[in-house]
Design a protein around this motif. Structure first.
Motif, short mmCIF file in Angstrom:
data_model
loop_
_atom_site.label_atom_id
_atom_site.label_comp_id
_atom_site.label_asym_id
_atom_site.label_seq_id
_atom_site.Cartn_x
_atom_site.Cartn_y
_atom_site.Cartn_z
N GLY A 254 25.43 -33.08 -19.76
CA GLY A 254 24.11 -32.96 -19.14
C GLY A 254 23.00 -33.48 -20.04
N MET A 255 23.08 -33.19 -21.34
CA MET A 255 22.05 -33.66 -22.25
C MET A 255 22.10 -35.18 -22.40
SD MET A 255 21.96 -30.64 -25.16
CE MET A 255 20.40 -31.16 -25.87
N TYR A 256 23.30 -35.74 -22.45
CA TYR A 256 23.41 -37.20 -22.56
C TYR A 256 22.90 -37.90 -21.31
CZ TYR A 256 25.62 -37.81 -27.08
OH TYR A 256 25.85 -37.87 -28.44
N LEU A 257 23.14 -37.33 -20.14
CA LEU A 257 22.59 -37.92 -18.92
C LEU A 257 21.06 -37.87 -18.94
CD1 LEU A 257 25.03 -36.53 -16.19
CD2 LEU A 257 24.87 -38.89 -17.06
N SER A 258 20.49 -36.80 -19.49
CA SER A 258 19.04 -36.70 -19.60
C SER A 258 18.48 -37.69 -20.61
CB SER A 258 18.64 -35.27 -20.00
OG SER A 258 19.03 -34.34 -19.01
N TRP A 259 19.29 -38.02 -21.62
CA TRP A 259 18.83 -38.99 -22.63
C TRP A 259 19.03 -40.45 -22.19
CZ3 TRP A 259 21.85 -36.11 -27.05
CH2 TRP A 259 21.13 -34.96 -27.41
N LEU A 260 19.69 -40.66 -21.05
CA LEU A 260 20.03 -42.02 -20.63
C LEU A 260 18.80 -42.91 -20.41
CD1 LEU A 260 22.27 -44.01 -19.94
CD2 LEU A 260 22.25 -43.12 -17.59
N ILE A 287 9.40 -41.70 -17.06
CA ILE A 287 10.48 -40.70 -16.94
C ILE A 287 11.24 -40.52 -18.24
CG2 ILE A 287 10.74 -41.19 -14.49
CD1 ILE A 287 13.38 -42.60 -15.17
N SER A 288 11.21 -41.51 -19.13
CA SER A 288 11.96 -41.40 -20.38
C SER A 288 11.55 -40.18 -21.20
CB SER A 288 11.80 -42.68 -21.20
OG SER A 288 12.37 -42.53 -22.48
N ILE A 297 16.54 -27.99 -21.54
CA ILE A 297 16.80 -26.89 -20.61
C ILE A 297 18.27 -26.83 -20.23
CG2 ILE A 297 16.03 -25.84 -18.43
CD1 ILE A 297 13.59 -27.69 -18.53
N ILE A 298 19.00 -27.92 -20.44
CA ILE A 298 20.38 -28.03 -19.96
C ILE A 298 21.29 -26.90 -20.46
CG2 ILE A 298 22.44 -29.49 -19.95
CD1 ILE A 298 20.22 -30.56 -18.19
N PRO A 299 21.30 -26.58 -21.78
CA PRO A 299 22.23 -25.53 -22.22
C PRO A 299 22.05 -24.20 -21.50
CG PRO A 299 21.39 -26.75 -24.11
CD PRO A 299 20.60 -27.20 -22.93
N LEU A 300 20.80 -23.75 -21.29
CA LEU A 300 20.60 -22.48 -20.60
C LEU A 300 21.09 -22.57 -19.16
CD1 LEU A 300 19.44 -19.59 -20.78
CD2 LEU A 300 17.34 -20.51 -19.79
#
Length: 335
Positions: A254-260, A287-288, A297-300
């Motif tokens: 999830g974090m890597y998709l957000s960093w894409l 959006i970057s 927010i992904i881990p929570l």
């Protein structure tokens, strides 16, 4: 004649085109909203770990809780010291508001906390791999809490060391693509900038990414080889560890998709000429940074969606409940 709808014009030190003020206003508002939500989310995770809500009785869970705390602290630093309190108002105003010295300090903290997040994910993945490696190898030793504490200290030492060179002119901190904040300059201008950017790309991004997904893949392969319906794990909490591993994997994905979007913007910045950079879509520039803030927010989200005891604990915090879960903040339960 002034242009009220535009931010400040390009300059030799900041070759990016100005963005329309309405776009920057939306960006600033989005950064502030996501920053507040991310701070609250990581504050809850930190509180659960620091206050020892239902402290787990086993060393494996305690070690994982320390590593989760490390990731939450890095995310909080990214948000509060190198995030929305500075980027939000600057975007709304249309320019960096805090002076050049603060620009350099802000970019240094942004670089340091960003790498600390990456290394924190590496430690979580390595801990999962080593756990299942130790299960299958009789001579392998489990990670000790002392060893995990040293790994966390090393995480922050490396992050600080890597963020220092641009301050002493190996690499450079400069304006970002929105012209409203400061970060690592990914333009490939000059040998020092090229060597630092490529070194950081290899050692700070590519190698940690490869290590994260290698460790998670190997942990998954071991899980598939073992029968979790029997006592092959030789542990009382085999199911719990299996689901914690799934949570770490989903959090990393999830974090890597957000960093894409950020990765795409950095790649374009490195390979395109200055003229071609002006054709990078405005939407990507906006959006970057918003997706980078949202990644915290992904881990929570993953922990609360997959762990029933985590949900109950957080609901208990909001209800001011004095009851504590016997299973702990990070112990997961199969639905």
């Amino acid at each position: 004649m002034s242009l009220p709808s535009m931010a400040i014009a390009p300059s030799p030190d900041c070759p990016w085109n100005a963005l329309e003020m309405q776009h920057l206003t939306w960006l600033g508002a989005g950064l502030i909203i996501l920053g507040i939500i991310g701070s609250a989310a990581n504050g809850l995770l930190c509180a659960g770990c620091l206050l020892g809500v239902g402290i787990p009785g086993n060393r494996v869970d305690q070690g994982h809780r320390l590593l989760l705390l490390n990731l939450s602290v890095a995310s909080l630093g990214t948000l509060l010291l190198a995030g929305f309190p500075f980027t939000g108002p600057s975007a709304i105003y249309g320019r960096w508001l805090f002076g050049n010295a603060c620009c350099q300090l802000f970019a240094f903290l942004r670089q340091m906390f960003g790498l600390a997040q990456m290394v924190a994910l590496v430690l979580l993945a390595v801990e999962r791999y080593w756990l299942f490696h130790a299960i299958t190898k009789e001579r392998s030793r489990m990670l000790t809490l002392k060893g995990i504490a040293w790994a966390i200290a090393s995480c922050w030492t490396v992050s600080i060391a890597v963020a220092i060179p641009p301050l002493i002119h190996w690499g450079r901190y400069a304006c970002d693509s929105t012209r409203t904040t400061c970060e690592l300059d990914w333009h490939m201008n000059g040998s020092g900038q090229v060597t630092y950017n490529l070194s950081y790309l290899l050692l700070g991004i590519i190698m940690p990414t490869a290590l994260i997904f290698f460790c998670l893949w190997r942990a998954y392969k071991v899980i598939k080889l073992l029968s979790i319906d029997t006592t092959d794990f030789s542990m009382a909490d085999s199911l719990g560890q299996y689901f914690i591993t799934k949570v770490v994997a989903f959090s990393a994905i999830g974090m890597y998709l957000s960093w894409l979007p950020r990765a795409i913007l950095v790649f374009w910045t490195m390979v395109l000429t200055d003229v071609e950079k002006n054709n990078i879509p405005t939407g990507l520039k906006i959006i970057s940074p918003m997706f980078v803030e949202a990644s915290t927010i992904i881990p929570l989200i993953v922990y609360t969606s997959m762990g029933s005891h985590v949900r109950n604990t957080i609901l208990g915090i909001f209800k001011r409940s004095t009851m504590k879960s016997r299973h702990g903040m990070i112990r997961l339960q199969m639905k």
